[in-house]
Design an enzyme around this catalytic site. Sequence first.
Site, short mmCIF file in Angstrom:
data_model
loop_
_atom_site.label_atom_id
_atom_site.label_comp_id
_atom_site.label_asym_id
_atom_site.label_seq_id
_atom_site.Cartn_x
_atom_site.Cartn_y
_atom_site.Cartn_z
N ASP A 1 42.75 -16.90 -15.14
CA ASP A 1 43.54 -18.10 -15.44
C ASP A 1 43.64 -18.96 -14.19
O ASP A 1 43.47 -18.48 -13.08
CB ASP A 1 44.94 -17.74 -15.98
CG ASP A 1 45.81 -17.02 -14.96
OD1 ASP A 1 45.28 -16.22 -14.17
OD2 ASP A 1 47.03 -17.26 -14.95
N GLU B 1 48.05 -14.41 -14.22
CA GLU B 1 48.51 -14.26 -12.84
C GLU B 1 49.32 -15.47 -12.40
O GLU B 1 50.34 -15.33 -11.74
CB GLU B 1 47.32 -14.04 -11.90
CG GLU B 1 47.70 -13.49 -10.52
CD GLU B 1 48.13 -14.55 -9.51
OE1 GLU B 1 48.73 -14.18 -8.49
OE2 GLU B 1 47.87 -15.75 -9.73
N1 BES Z 1 45.68 -16.16 -5.09
C1 BES Z 1 47.03 -16.60 -5.04
C2 BES Z 1 47.84 -15.90 -3.96
C3 BES Z 1 47.36 -16.10 -2.55
C4 BES Z 1 46.76 -17.26 -2.13
C5 BES Z 1 47.55 -15.09 -1.65
C6 BES Z 1 46.33 -17.40 -0.82
C7 BES Z 1 47.14 -15.22 -0.36
C8 BES Z 1 46.51 -16.38 0.06
C9 BES Z 1 47.66 -16.37 -6.40
O1 BES Z 1 46.85 -16.82 -7.45
C10 BES Z 1 48.94 -17.16 -6.50
O2 BES Z 1 48.86 -18.36 -6.50
N2 BES Z 1 50.08 -16.48 -6.60
C11 BES Z 1 51.34 -17.13 -6.81
C12 BES Z 1 52.36 -16.17 -7.28
C13 BES Z 1 52.41 -15.94 -8.75
C14 BES Z 1 53.50 -14.97 -9.08
C15 BES Z 1 52.56 -17.21 -9.55
C16 BES Z 1 51.87 -17.71 -5.52
O3 BES Z 1 51.62 -17.16 -4.43
O4 BES Z 1 52.54 -18.74 -5.61
MN MN Z 2 44.92 -16.21 -7.20
MN MN Z 3 47.05 -19.05 -7.57
#
Ligand code: BES
Ligand code: MN
Ligand code: MN
Length: 457
Positions: A86, A150
Amino acid sequence: MVKQYIDSNQQRFLDELFDWLRIPSVSADSRNRNEVRKAAEFLKEQFITAGVDRAELCETKGHPIVYAEKIIGSSLPTVLVYGHYDVQPADPVELWASPPFEPTIRNENIYARGSCDDKGQVYMHVKAFEAMSKLNLLTCNMKFMVEGEEEVGSDNLGKFVKENKDKLRADIILISDTAMISLEHPSITVGLRGLSYMEVEVIGPNRDLHSGVYGGAVANPVNVLCQMIASLHDEHGRVTIPGFYDKVAELTQEERRAINKAPFDLDAYKNDLKIADVKGEDGFTTIERTGIRPTLDVNGIWGGYTGEGAKTVLPSKAHAKISMRLVPNQVSHEISELFTRHIKAIAPPYVAVNVIAHHGGEAAVTPTDSKAFAAASKAFEEVWGKSPIPTRDGGSIPIVALFKKELGLDTVLMGFGLDSDAIHSPNEHYGVKNFRLGIETIVAFYKHFAPGSSNAR
Ligand code: BES
Ligand code: MN
Ligand code: MN
């Protein structure tokens, strides 16, 4: 041999990835439900073509999970690859130089929503698997679990993991969904922050009022919300919520020195973002502020008139979405409670407030003394010519902590994005070089993690 396979098939790999990127799998938008499913089906077919024993869509209350596996021997180690298909919403669409779901290559970068986060990075695993499978290089069992929620909090994945412990049995989790420092400085992420995501509603009068007729006599919910938010940081950049720092794991001077050894150019950082200066908690460097310190940020704020021109109105309500990034050993639901209690305590009597807790998740620190970490390290060294620097990233992948808790499994975060890839932003992109070398690095990881007997490399 592997390199040759990747090089001679690169155009096809990109064409296939582009077909996948064209499917707008925006999980947050219910109007895209069918597209999200299409993206899952597409990936399932890709796994089958690449040579897995079986691939399936596992239904959830939300978007399906794509599961695939190739089991070659019960005594061999098993790697479970996790990722997400996604993507974030593409808006504001008008700020994209090319349409978000029409992938294009400019300056050696693939521009498209999801090109880096995370379809492009998941696809490297599909192609690494294809190469190993076609070249007869498989030396361990492989399982793939790629979810479609995610970006909206992985609510249904947690349940799936708890209910499918047998199916997911493995020795290590491998994830490519993070960033590296730069092409010159490969790195492996060893820490992720946790998250508490909150929404606040401030309610004033029962209807929007004329801001001249009533202004000055009735509390303006937007003014009140701004005052409350402003009070959530002190003059040292620290969060003022009582208890917020109570469980924060403080690092030793030695650990902090180690973290700050990573290459970081403050001027380049400021220049990239076109900011005059950085700002954060006093006494910590930028690397520490994003890697090992908790934070609080407004993600969105609205209320009253925001349309064209001027409309004089004293709004009836004001809203804000606020995220807190957490570090070990803060507990997401505890921080959400502290936040809620504090907001209610500081709300003045002339307004009402509602606080909602959205999704959250725990921070994670991954071990650097494991066989899998050593294999990842060697893989980077081999392909990028330098030994990777361990870094703590500011983003969150809540499922990493859950994998440890529910499956007892450690994770290796082998991400190939760059901070400048503009994930979650307009013009998200991913380097063709990162994509190609990423596939090589993944193949090299398996070689070192499960050496096997193959010498066909
Ligand atoms: N891939 C990201 C997280 C990420 C990005 C980790 C860059 C380290 C470096 C992930 O898809 C993301 O965006 N996670 C969200 C949290 C989720 C619970 C919505 C975030 O970090 O905001
Ligand atoms: Mn991600
Ligand atoms: Mn992300």
